[in-house]
Motif scaffolding. Structure first.
Motif, PDB file in Angstrom:
ATOM      1  N   LEU A  92      34.161  59.009  40.094  1.00 53.58           N
ATOM      2  CA  LEU A  92      32.873  59.230  39.421  1.00 53.58           C
ATOM      3  C   LEU A  92      32.032  57.947  39.441  1.00 53.58           C
ATOM      4  N   ILE A  97      40.115  59.935  38.436  1.00 59.04           N
ATOM      5  CA  ILE A  97      38.774  60.488  38.208  1.00 59.04           C
ATOM      6  C   ILE A  97      37.731  59.392  37.958  1.00 59.04           C
ATOM      7  N   PRO A  98      37.994  58.427  37.070  1.00 58.89           N
ATOM      8  CA  PRO A  98      36.974  57.408  36.799  1.00 58.89           C
ATOM      9  C   PRO A  98      36.481  56.685  38.060  1.00 58.89           C
ATOM     10  N   MET A  99      37.405  56.264  38.875  1.00 54.29           N
ATOM     11  CA  MET A  99      37.050  55.541  40.106  1.00 54.29           C
ATOM     12  C   MET A  99      36.085  56.347  40.964  1.00 54.29           C
ATOM     13  N   MET A 143      30.705  59.688  32.050  1.00 52.74           N
ATOM     14  CA  MET A 143      31.391  60.955  31.854  1.00 52.74           C
ATOM     15  C   MET A 143      32.871  60.782  31.536  1.00 52.74           C
ATOM     16  N   ASP A 144      33.530  59.865  32.211  1.00 51.65           N
ATOM     17  CA  ASP A 144      34.994  59.844  32.156  1.00 51.65           C
ATOM     18  C   ASP A 144      35.598  58.986  31.060  1.00 51.65           C
ATOM     19  N   VAL A 145      34.832  58.060  30.500  1.00 47.80           N
ATOM     20  CA  VAL A 145      35.408  57.133  29.521  1.00 47.80           C
ATOM     21  C   VAL A 145      36.006  57.881  28.329  1.00 47.80           C
ATOM     22  N   GLY A 188      34.041  50.405  37.243  1.00 47.75           N
ATOM     23  CA  GLY A 188      35.063  51.389  37.598  1.00 47.75           C
ATOM     24  C   GLY A 188      35.043  52.692  36.824  1.00 47.75           C
ATOM     25  N   HIS A 189      34.143  52.821  35.851  1.00 44.17           N
ATOM     26  CA  HIS A 189      34.054  54.076  35.111  1.00 44.17           C
ATOM     27  C   HIS A 189      32.640  54.643  35.208  1.00 44.17           C
ATOM     28  N   SER A 190      32.488  55.876  34.727  1.00 42.78           N
ATOM     29  CA  SER A 190      31.173  56.491  34.574  1.00 42.78           C
ATOM     30  C   SER A 190      31.027  56.880  33.113  1.00 42.78           C
TER      31      SER A 190
END
Lengths: 279, 279, 279, 279
Positions: free
Chosen positions: C270, C266-268, B255-257, B251-253
């Motif tokens: 990405l 955003i996480p979802m 980039m976003d963590v 559920g994350h990338s």
């Protein structure tokens, strides 16, 4: 001595009737928190609201109101000289500290209270000096010591307490006419008449700062919603442990569970228990 | 040199015994945060609690207590002249700033501490002036530099550090008799006797402000729960990276963590590891 | 004129290399928020961190630091006379207010900045008086007006702007040599050379206070992570809208989505885009 | 008398057109909260934003702004002598307290308002002294008493109110030319012309402090988005109850639901209703 089971929990947990309103579920007051332990109040307050209290007022130092209010939007605040008996139940202790002013507050509440009164944590610390006041109280008092606090209240060592939990709890509850929750792996609830129940739920996930504050909030909420205090207390203790058990089986470990997680896990467990009732 | 594997993690992570209480898992103190970096303390504190610390006290400037308490309800606060050895372990550094008063605090703690002491971030900045104090300390010290901080501590350039990570870490750990965590794509943990382990977990999701503060909190918690410091540190580093790996796969990338996400991901990973143990 | 598609997004979004660290993804500074609009800064800051910025410093009035820090633990604070060019990129505007001191701040930043500079919201309000300063700036400037703000900047009516969006945007961007994001149902991104891209994502869920602040934070983060500004901006606008679209299809409606929900979504998105890349 | 059904809700809930912007969904102002009840404002504000209001300004005591802003990042603040008619709608009452200054504020707003005005909670307490002002108001006024507040407004006993809910509500609404929401197991919405609708949703989970504040926020948001006030109010009441019903069926019990949970449950219910519309 009885084992308090899931069946006991489900059968004694009050059902809400359709024509109820927020007054139906109790107006409680919680005196908790201090400059160095603001979170204790936030945890207890949030736990009480998640455990069904109708209305909750907080008696806290002015300076920590913003902290608590950032955690709990549903509570109100009171201060100064208040009439503690305006409320249906009172809880005092979590995070109040070991100062003279906290002691004065405990004494004041203890002297005035004519409603069910829960004393926990630092409240138990100060209570040591006022034990005789308990004996003549017509209204019920609930104490929630862990073995260290029990040792201090009785003048025994922790080891002596641990070696004879049932009879020490029973003796103390009868002597001071209190409901006593002696915490531990198997928490024991004792009524003033000596009746005892052992709680089967809970695990070492609860061995972390703040979980006791959560239990205080839960007991406050339950003592305002049950007709009788003994099952109210047993149910709060049972639920507190049952949530920790569920968390560990669903996405958590014994290591990571925090006191906040316990609060957040209450809905899931109550929902499951309610489903069980229906089936 | 050894690769620290999932098997090492699982086999060395302590199990909780049923008859434990919050004192069983350590009383830690964390000196962190400042007016311009309040969040660093909140992140480290929350990480420590989610990593199983029993009781956590925070030593922070009075003005930022409300900020931290809005993030973490389970911690307590202390201030003024305290006895740092009342605690089972000490962590200092995240967000304390590069002021003279922060330096004085680091010096004070370093001089007094007789319990395991973790120094991180701005603590490492000030440590530069007190390196000789490390040599005669009977109690263990843990340092957590990234290559830039390591360069400053050693007087080398970042490039020199990067080109010879293993031997520079080993040499420094032995000379100053410290546990050294040299961060990077493959973080290296070195014991005072030169023993080294390489961590295989983690990804560029960790390249963001605050993730180091989270690691500090995790190490503090683990050093109070393990019998030995080397596996405690290796496990904290392993878990920190493993959470970032899991988040990116669920559920994350990269980039976003955020650092907060790392904390929130700890339960999921510990739960999965515990399930693995059982199987 | 080009339609900015999912394919453009995926192909131009930078990939993180294993040997990166927090410095690799940019040190940004955000000047935002005021006593009456503290949340604008919190939203922009949280959005920037969730969009991959490496390090974020906030320039905010002292009085609102606690509010912002309660929302975002990962940011640092700076104040007073600072060197705006110490950072890799600057954003100014969300919630700074229409006071003289906010205007002075905008002027100061505009005059000094030699790094990519994003001006949004109340920043655009004050910019009206300093438009000529844009023409001789060697470093890039990004403006993000909605039609009302565009009308004010150009001296046209909102209707005139709406009737001729492409050419008014193009003319303005070329005249003032700025990157211009003209918001609306189909947001148009225009480069200083007149190149234009139209964004296909987004829905009326974005028509709510705070969503613009979130976009500012996302652009700041992306402009520090992309090699080129045009795709950086187009990607931020694309992602902002794509999140709102995903939310509405997964558990939300156009009515309920808040600016905070956009950040949390955003996480979802990405993650899904990254999975698409792999397949 | 009509039963307000899911069909009524779905058919009268406004749809958002693609070319809308935040101004399209209303600029509302909420006067709420006080030192002892800061959370009431936070709950109402968050509910309004989650119910689709375009822009929300809060009129609150300076001292509680940080508390509210820690809960809601999307709102703005105003203070001092303001023009209440700059907004498309006004709500006053939740948590304002029973002080003279709160009474003065209610009087001021009531005297000035030429836009739809919602009066709730402590606002109703003070309204008792200004009932005659309602009669000559050209702009609509909405009152939201529970039976206790209705008793106070009418001079009847709670029992008298409860025994004759429909006609007492109808009489009052017509006499004072207000929209009246008489809360209870079956909440009754009455228009100034006597038209009445009964709400079928809701359960005892709503019998807890703060749920009324949430409803106020929802009504404020809906009255700015619907073309007509009667369906706007009926829809807010319907949604408020429907969320509590869904929560109890999905992971909650009647005991644990908090006012915050109601807000957080709005998206799920609106999403499901929107899906129903499509099918």
């Amino acid at each position: 001595k009885q084992l308090w089971t899931k069946k006991d929990f489900i059968s004694s947990l009050p059902k809400r009737t359709p024509f109820s309103h927020k007054g139906s579920f109790g107006k409680g007051i919680l005196a908790a928190g201090s400059s160095n332990m603001p979170g204790a109040c936030a945890l207890a307050a949030k736990a009480a609201l998640t455990s069904g209290i109708g209305l909750l007022s907080l008696y806290v130092p002015e300076s920590i109101k913003p902290i608590i209010a950032s955690h709990v939007a549903e509570a109100m605040y009171v201060s100064g000289d208040i009439d503690w008996n305006m409320y249906d139940g009172i809880a005092i202790g979590p995070g109040i500290g070991r100062t003279a002013s906290a002691e004065a507050l405990l004494h004041d509440v203890l002297a005035q209270a004519e409603k069910p009164l829960l004393i926990d944590a630092d409240g138990l610390y100060h209570l040591k000096h006022y034990l005789p006041l308990l004996k003549n109280k017509p209204s019920p008092v609930i104490l929630t010591p862990h073995p260290g606090e029990m040792a201090r209240l009785t003048g025994l060592s922790v080891k002596e307490v641990e070696n004879d939990r049932f009879s020490i709890a029973s003796q103390f509850a009868k002597e001071y006419q209190v409901y006593l929750i002696l915490k531990g792996k198997y928490t024991i609830v004792t009524a003033p008449d000596g009746m005892q129940a052992v709680n089967p739920t809970g695990n070492p996930a609860l061995a972390k700062g703040g979980t006791g504050d959560v239990l205080s909030g839960m007991i406050l909420a339950f003592m305002l919603q049950h007709h009788q205090l003994f099952p109210a207390i047993c149910n709060a203790v049972y639920l507190h442990g049952a949530v920790s058990d569920q968390l560990v089986s669903k996405g958590h470990s014994q290591m990571d569970v925090t006191a906040s997680d316990i609060i957040n896990g209450i809905p899931m467990v109550l929902h499951d228990f309610e489903s069980d009732t229906v089936c």
